[in-house]
Design an enzyme around this catalytic site. Structure first.
Site, mmCIF file in Angstrom:
data_model
loop_
_atom_site.group_PDB
_atom_site.id
_atom_site.type_symbol
_atom_site.label_atom_id
_atom_site.label_comp_id
_atom_site.label_asym_id
_atom_site.label_seq_id
_atom_site.Cartn_x
_atom_site.Cartn_y
_atom_site.Cartn_z
ATOM 1 N N CYS A 1 -65.643 -7.496 99.619
ATOM 2 C CA CYS A 1 -64.252 -7.409 99.158
ATOM 3 C C CYS A 1 -64.189 -7.200 97.649
ATOM 4 O O CYS A 1 -63.266 -6.573 97.140
ATOM 5 C CB CYS A 1 -63.474 -8.657 99.568
ATOM 6 N N GLU B 1 -58.443 -15.577 101.116
ATOM 7 C CA GLU B 1 -59.191 -14.632 100.279
ATOM 8 C C GLU B 1 -59.349 -13.389 101.131
ATOM 9 O O GLU B 1 -60.115 -13.358 102.083
ATOM 10 C CB GLU B 1 -60.546 -15.228 99.877
#
Length: 453
Positions: free
Chosen positions: A263, A229
């Protein structure tokens, strides 16, 4: 012996010094974790559920203790740190209640007397985790991994070793057997050798693109499963028929929570030109109201960045974009590790504020004339973690969802992770999924069993 010093980014003062684990100590920890696996995998779901619910209780019972360490180590505003701990309790409760059903044998009709797929744990799984959500990033891996019968070994970011040890403490206080979850106090230079250890069966990483590429390369050479990720440069696509007040509130939350260090933050505001002037004026008013200051104050919404070098990097991205023609309508200033909440307009696709991930409280604004142009602007990114679309025409937004090259599309909402939904990206945002049934299935052996009489 190597040491790591934890520095409070707000005060600049030393919090604590940690003795790093030696190579020998790391090997001993992994050996003990591997030995624990063979009896942990034999435990029943009922036993694991009881322990995981105890972990959730521990998180809620002592959330102030855990939140305070987060805030001191990386500057997260205390109210947001408390919310993060509470969300970790939620993911523990979710998997405690659902793991058994998610891992039931799947019967498949074939010409056999009986055939099915079973879901069995892999063993020791290494988690390489970042500092921006010191608890949540870890628990969204740890809860499903442990409920599946795996063992967790954590290599956390070096500036949040206190939080890393607190996570280990949570599982110990909850009553998990020793070595079910262990923290390794090591630097990034030790990761390759840990991955190469034959007792480590898989790796999950949340972090930067270069870190993900490195881990995937080492794991690939050793034929080990990885889930990555990575970064994101999410767009907030605002159509002319949006509910302006609600959309502005959501966009401010999406960009500036966690001081923009996320993010999945909405970093690029892509807005219909016909409403952009009014929208930006009202948005700037909301940004001006955000409370900055000491992260330990409950009123603070925007704190410092986790390190001064991160603030300097952000400052360069803003300055380079301004030199290329972007306009600062609010903010743009840095003081040590603090960076003002900033909004840039007249941002084009060639500017750093559009092309690069800005990991801090900076929102870039780019306008479009039609929906096709909006989609193209959103997709013009090496990342593909998520996108938010704001419109009153839900049906039309659903129709266009497939045109976005993203791991997630949120309509009239910021992109967020939810234990009930799969989370992950495409392109340079990584691969694999965390959370939901998809997340717990990442680190299991999907074994085919075929039986004839």
């Amino acid at each position: 012996m190597a040491t790591t010093i934890s520095i409070n980014p707000y005060s600049g003062k030393e919090i604590k010094s940690y003795n790093n684990h030696t190579k020998k100590e790391v090997e001993e920890i992994i050996d003990k974790a591997d030995k624990r696996f063979y009896n942990w995998r034999e435990t029943s779901f009922a036993q694991r559920k009881k322990l995981m619910l105890a972990a959730a209780f521990e998180l809620k019972e002592n959330k102030e203790e855990y939140a305070e360490t987060m805030t001191l180590e990386m500057g997260k505003p205390i109210s947001q740190a408390l919310a993060e701990v509470e969300k970790c309790a939620w993911v523990c409760e979710y998997y405690a209640e659902n793991a058994e059903e998610q891992l039931q044998n799947k019967i498949i009709k074939t010409d056999a007397h009986k055939s099915y797929v079973s879901y069995e744990p892999l063993g020791v799984v290494l988690a390489v985790m970042p500092w921006n959500y010191p608890f949540w990033q870890v628990f969204r891996f740890a809860a499903p991994a442990l409920m599946a019968g795996n063992i967790g070994v954590l290599k956390h970011a070096s500036n949040v070793f206190g939080s890393a040890l607190n996570i280990e403490k949570v599982f110990k206080r909850a009553g998990f057997p020793e070595h079910c979850f262990t923290t390794l106090l090591v630097g990034s230079d030790a990761v390759a050798e840990i991955i190469e250890n034959e007792k480590v069966k898989a790796v999950t990483l949340t972090g930067s693109g270069p870190a993900g590429s490195s881990v995937a390369s080492i794991a690939g050479k050793n034929i080990k499963k990885t889930v990555l990720e990575l970064g994101g440069n999410n767009a907030l696509v605002v159509l002319r028929d949006c509910d302006m007040e609600k959309t502005i509130a959501t966009c401010v939350q999406a960009r500036f929570q966690n001081t923009g260090q996320s993010c999945i933050a909405g970093k690029r505001l892509i807005i219909d030109a016909s409403i952009s002037e009014e929208f930006v004026e009202k948005l700037v008013h909301k940004v001006r109201e955000l409370k900055s200051g000491n992260p330990m104050s409950e009123e603070t919404f925007v704190g410092t960045l986790a390190r001064e070098d991160l603030a300097k990097d952000l400052e360069k991205q803003v300055n380079d974009s301004v030199e290329a023609g972007a306009k600062v309508v609010i903010g743009g200033n840095r003081l040590e590790a603090y960076f003002d909440p900033t909004v840039l307009t007249h941002v084009t696709e060639k500017m750093p504020a559009f092309k690069q991930e800005t990991f801090g409280p900076v929102l870039s604004v780019t306008t479009f004339k039609n929906v096709n142009e909006a989609i193209a602007l959103s997709n013009n990114s090496k990342f593909g973690l998520g996108v938010s679309i704001f419109t009153k025409d839900i049906e039309e937004a659903q129709k266009m969802a497939f045109q976005f090259d993203e791991g997630a599309v949120f309509i009239n909402e910021l992109v967020k992770s939810d234990p009930r939904l799969p989370f992950g990206g495409v392109k340079e945002s990584g691969y694999g999924r965390e959370l939901s049934i998809n997340g717990i299935h990442e680190f299991v052996n999907k074994k085919t069993v075929y039986i004839n009489k």
